[in-house]
Design a protein around this motif. Sequence first.
Motif, PDB file in Angstrom:
ATOM      1  N   LEU A 151       0.832  -1.206   0.000  1.00  0.00           N
ATOM      2  CA  LEU A 151       0.000   0.000   0.000  1.00  0.00           C
ATOM      3  C   LEU A 151       0.866   1.254   0.000  1.00  0.00           C
ATOM      4  O   LEU A 151       0.575   2.229  -0.703  1.00  0.00           O
ATOM      5  N   PHE A 152       1.928   1.214   0.794  1.00  0.00           N
ATOM      6  CA  PHE A 152       2.829   2.365   0.872  1.00  0.00           C
ATOM      7  C   PHE A 152       3.516   2.606  -0.469  1.00  0.00           C
ATOM      8  O   PHE A 152       3.615   3.750  -0.949  1.00  0.00           O
ATOM      9  N   ASP A 153       3.977   1.523  -1.086  1.00  0.00           N
ATOM     10  CA  ASP A 153       4.569   1.619  -2.432  1.00  0.00           C
ATOM     11  C   ASP A 153       3.581   2.249  -3.414  1.00  0.00           C
ATOM     12  O   ASP A 153       3.938   3.124  -4.215  1.00  0.00           O
ATOM     13  N   TYR A 154       2.352   1.751  -3.332  1.00  0.00           N
ATOM     14  CA  TYR A 154       1.317   2.226  -4.254  1.00  0.00           C
ATOM     15  C   TYR A 154       1.007   3.706  -3.998  1.00  0.00           C
ATOM     16  O   TYR A 154       0.817   4.485  -4.949  1.00  0.00           O
ATOM     17  N   ALA A 155       0.961   4.103  -2.737  1.00  0.00           N
ATOM     18  CA  ALA A 155       0.705   5.505  -2.393  1.00  0.00           C
ATOM     19  C   ALA A 155       1.801   6.411  -2.947  1.00  0.00           C
ATOM     20  O   ALA A 155       1.525   7.510  -3.442  1.00  0.00           O
ATOM     21  N   ILE A 156       3.036   5.946  -2.900  1.00  0.00           N
ATOM     22  CA  ILE A 156       4.148   6.723  -3.464  1.00  0.00           C
ATOM     23  C   ILE A 156       3.993   6.861  -4.971  1.00  0.00           C
ATOM     24  O   ILE A 156       4.212   7.931  -5.544  1.00  0.00           O
ATOM     25  N   SER A 157       3.610   5.768  -5.622  1.00  0.00           N
ATOM     26  CA  SER A 157       3.384   5.816  -7.068  1.00  0.00           C
ATOM     27  C   SER A 157       2.291   6.828  -7.416  1.00  0.00           C
ATOM     28  O   SER A 157       2.427   7.599  -8.368  1.00  0.00           O
ATOM     29  N   LEU A 158       1.224   6.839  -6.634  1.00  0.00           N
ATOM     30  CA  LEU A 158       0.137   7.801  -6.857  1.00  0.00           C
ATOM     31  C   LEU A 158       0.630   9.230  -6.643  1.00  0.00           C
ATOM     32  O   LEU A 158       0.306  10.134  -7.417  1.00  0.00           O
ATOM     33  N   PHE A 159       1.426   9.430  -5.612  1.00  0.00           N
ATOM     34  CA  PHE A 159       1.986  10.766  -5.350  1.00  0.00           C
ATOM     35  C   PHE A 159       2.847  11.221  -6.524  1.00  0.00           C
ATOM     36  O   PHE A 159       2.724  12.364  -6.989  1.00  0.00           O
ATOM     37  N   ASN A 160       3.707  10.346  -6.994  1.00  0.00           N
ATOM     38  CA  ASN A 160       4.599  10.708  -8.102  1.00  0.00           C
ATOM     39  C   ASN A 160       3.849  11.000  -9.395  1.00  0.00           C
ATOM     40  O   ASN A 160       4.365  11.678 -10.280  1.00  0.00           O
ATOM     41  N   ASN A 161       2.618  10.479  -9.483  1.00  0.00           N
ATOM     42  CA  ASN A 161       1.791  10.721 -10.663  1.00  0.00           C
ATOM     43  C   ASN A 161       0.713  11.773 -10.394  1.00  0.00           C
ATOM     44  O   ASN A 161      -0.317  11.798 -11.063  1.00  0.00           O
ATOM     45  N   ILE A 162       0.965  12.619  -9.400  1.00  0.00           N
ATOM     46  CA  ILE A 162       0.133  13.757  -8.986  1.00  0.00           C
ATOM     47  C   ILE A 162      -1.327  13.377  -8.716  1.00  0.00           C
ATOM     48  O   ILE A 162      -2.219  14.196  -8.853  1.00  0.00           O
ATOM     49  N   GLN A 163      -1.545  12.134  -8.299  1.00  0.00           N
ATOM     50  CA  GLN A 163      -2.878  11.691  -7.895  1.00  0.00           C
ATOM     51  C   GLN A 163      -2.956  11.771  -6.363  1.00  0.00           C
ATOM     52  O   GLN A 163      -2.993  10.767  -5.657  1.00  0.00           O
ATOM     53  N   PHE A 164      -2.987  12.995  -5.877  1.00  0.00           N
ATOM     54  CA  PHE A 164      -2.808  13.233  -4.453  1.00  0.00           C
ATOM     55  C   PHE A 164      -3.984  12.763  -3.610  1.00  0.00           C
ATOM     56  O   PHE A 164      -3.790  12.240  -2.508  1.00  0.00           O
ATOM     57  N   LYS A 168      -3.811   9.861  -0.626  1.00  0.00           N
ATOM     58  CA  LYS A 168      -4.279  10.013   0.751  1.00  0.00           C
ATOM     59  C   LYS A 168      -5.257   8.904   1.138  1.00  0.00           C
ATOM     60  O   LYS A 168      -5.221   8.397   2.268  1.00  0.00           O
ATOM     61  N   GLU A 169      -6.113   8.493   0.219  1.00  0.00           N
ATOM     62  CA  GLU A 169      -7.057   7.413   0.505  1.00  0.00           C
ATOM     63  C   GLU A 169      -6.325   6.090   0.719  1.00  0.00           C
ATOM     64  O   GLU A 169      -6.693   5.292   1.591  1.00  0.00           O
ATOM     65  N   THR A 170      -5.271   5.848  -0.068  1.00  0.00           N
ATOM     66  CA  THR A 170      -4.477   4.631   0.085  1.00  0.00           C
ATOM     67  C   THR A 170      -3.754   4.621   1.426  1.00  0.00           C
ATOM     68  O   THR A 170      -3.648   3.585   2.087  1.00  0.00           O
ATOM     69  N   LEU A 171      -3.265   5.774   1.841  1.00  0.00           N
ATOM     70  CA  LEU A 171      -2.568   5.877   3.129  1.00  0.00           C
ATOM     71  C   LEU A 171      -3.510   5.586   4.290  1.00  0.00           C
ATOM     72  O   LEU A 171      -3.092   5.057   5.320  1.00  0.00           O
ATOM     73  N   LYS A 172      -4.782   5.927   4.139  1.00  0.00           N
ATOM     74  CA  LYS A 172      -5.763   5.613   5.182  1.00  0.00           C
ATOM     75  C   LYS A 172      -5.834   4.099   5.413  1.00  0.00           C
ATOM     76  O   LYS A 172      -5.923   3.627   6.546  1.00  0.00           O
ATOM     77  N   LEU A 187       3.958   7.275   6.998  1.00  0.00           N
ATOM     78  CA  LEU A 187       2.629   7.491   6.444  1.00  0.00           C
ATOM     79  C   LEU A 187       2.174   8.928   6.658  1.00  0.00           C
ATOM     80  O   LEU A 187       1.624   9.562   5.755  1.00  0.00           O
ATOM     81  N   SER A 188       2.402   9.424   7.857  1.00  0.00           N
ATOM     82  CA  SER A 188       1.968  10.790   8.186  1.00  0.00           C
ATOM     83  C   SER A 188       2.684  11.824   7.327  1.00  0.00           C
ATOM     84  O   SER A 188       2.074  12.788   6.858  1.00  0.00           O
ATOM     85  N   LEU A 189       3.977  11.607   7.105  1.00  0.00           N
ATOM     86  CA  LEU A 189       4.735  12.558   6.290  1.00  0.00           C
ATOM     87  C   LEU A 189       4.262  12.527   4.842  1.00  0.00           C
ATOM     88  O   LEU A 189       4.071  13.581   4.220  1.00  0.00           O
ATOM     89  N   LEU A 190       4.058  11.335   4.297  1.00  0.00           N
ATOM     90  CA  LEU A 190       3.592  11.245   2.910  1.00  0.00           C
ATOM     91  C   LEU A 190       2.206  11.861   2.778  1.00  0.00           C
ATOM     92  O   LEU A 190       1.903  12.522   1.772  1.00  0.00           O
ATOM     93  N   ASP A 191       1.365  11.656   3.781  1.00  0.00           N
ATOM     94  CA  ASP A 191       0.034  12.272   3.778  1.00  0.00           C
ATOM     95  C   ASP A 191       0.148  13.793   3.785  1.00  0.00           C
ATOM     96  O   ASP A 191      -0.582  14.491   3.081  1.00  0.00           O
ATOM     97  N   LYS A 192       1.082  14.313   4.570  1.00  0.00           N
ATOM     98  CA  LYS A 192       1.306  15.758   4.614  1.00  0.00           C
ATOM     99  C   LYS A 192       1.769  16.283   3.259  1.00  0.00           C
ATOM    100  O   LYS A 192       1.287  17.313   2.768  1.00  0.00           O
ATOM    101  N   LEU A 193       2.686  15.552   2.622  1.00  0.00           N
ATOM    102  CA  LEU A 193       3.176  15.971   1.306  1.00  0.00           C
ATOM    103  C   LEU A 193       2.052  15.948   0.278  1.00  0.00           C
ATOM    104  O   LEU A 193       1.947  16.858  -0.566  1.00  0.00           O
ATOM    105  N   ALA A 194       1.203  14.934   0.341  1.00  0.00           N
ATOM    106  CA  ALA A 194       0.067  14.861  -0.591  1.00  0.00           C
ATOM    107  C   ALA A 194      -0.869  16.048  -0.385  1.00  0.00           C
ATOM    108  O   ALA A 194      -1.407  16.601  -1.351  1.00  0.00           O
ATOM    109  N   THR A 195      -1.055  16.451   0.865  1.00  0.00           N
ATOM    110  CA  THR A 195      -1.884  17.625   1.158  1.00  0.00           C
ATOM    111  C   THR A 195      -1.254  18.888   0.589  1.00  0.00           C
ATOM    112  O   THR A 195      -1.927  19.707  -0.050  1.00  0.00           O
TER     113      THR A 195
END
Length: 416
Positions: A151-164, A168-172, A187-195
């Motif tokens: 899930l974390f890997d996938y959340a990073i992929s979404l972030f890198n593809n500007i699907q913020f 955030k939903e994946t991080l939940k 998780l909290s830091l990546l969520d903050k970056l997505a925000t």
Amino acid sequence: MLKALIISVGTGRNREDIAHCICFSISNHPPEFVLFIVTEKSERETLPFVTSKLSGLKYEKRKISDENDVQTVYTSCKQFIKEIPYKPEDIAVDYTSGTKAMSAGLLLAAIATNVDTIIYIAGKRDTEGRVSLGTESALTFKPNIIYAENLFDYAISLFNNIQFDACKETLKKARNTIYEEEFQNKLSLLDKLATIYSEWDRYNIEKAFNEINTIDKNQMQFLSKWKIKNRIEQNKEFLYKEKNDKFCIERAIDLLENASRRANMEKKYDDAVARLYRLLEYGAQIKLSKKNIYKLVDNECLVDFNALSEELKTKYEKYGERLPLVRSYELLEDLGEEIGRFFMEEFNKKESMVKKLLGLRNKSILAHGFNPVEENTYLEMENFVVNFLKEFYPEIKNIPSKIKFPEIFMPEEIGK
């Protein structure tokens, strides 16, 4: 107490050795229900030794049609796990006995269905490689670690593809799988970056800046590992400039970069052209603001006609305070600005790129029409707008890296 235990049943050397190992697993992790995964042979020769030692324990059995086909075992076991009336978080799987294909297939099915615990019975091996009686020990691990890391890997992929938002939903989902402190901090830091970048992408500059300003020293260590620390610091500097000056070249570059994201990453060429139109309009607003002719009222650009000569005031008052794009450049021409003259010459050409851009924007579904914008048309318009503005704003010639959104590159030990 464990609610459900799923165990593969093999044949072993003399059947009783496997039965002893299975009973050890059951007594070590006492469940309220056991599901035995058997073959035709193990059902007939091994399972009776096991069930004879069970007292009042509820159990069922499911038969594998081909114990040497990993795909068959995996598919069957996955279905068996779903069929029993227990939630994945209440299930443990012991894959110790059986053929190699049985063990592999059951293990894969356990991971795929996200059961709570996976068990393997280990011990001292005899000369034939079998666990000696009386030396057994149960080794366990939580497959949700694998699930969480995926899930974390996938959340990073979404972030890198500007699907913020999707990030955030994946991080939940990941947040409810592992409660280890370091993982939760990531998780909290990546969520903050997505925000931050979600707000920035929507031009909520002040919100984005306020959020990026809350990144603390402890979180900086992760940014360094992810190889984005310098980019975050540059972005923060860029946001600060935009926050404090509504009419700055940084905001123009930001508009251009935003258009590029819409076109190159999302293939939304209508959105991209709309931003190019706004960028062209903004190019005039910067010049007029420096002459104190534009004023901001409730974050809206309005012309201050009192800053104009009586002649120009009379000429432009009829267009209203919200001066149209072309009239803004015409006003700049009247004020002796080269950018205004250059624009109006282009606008008055028979084959005018300005008119083409205005037509594309007006006929787009995002403005007044229904025509879609194609990629080649967007690229033509982008080339024109960039070449036009860089004549008067040299900073646009080389888009600074400070405006680029970060792309996270994780080390091999991702999520650990």
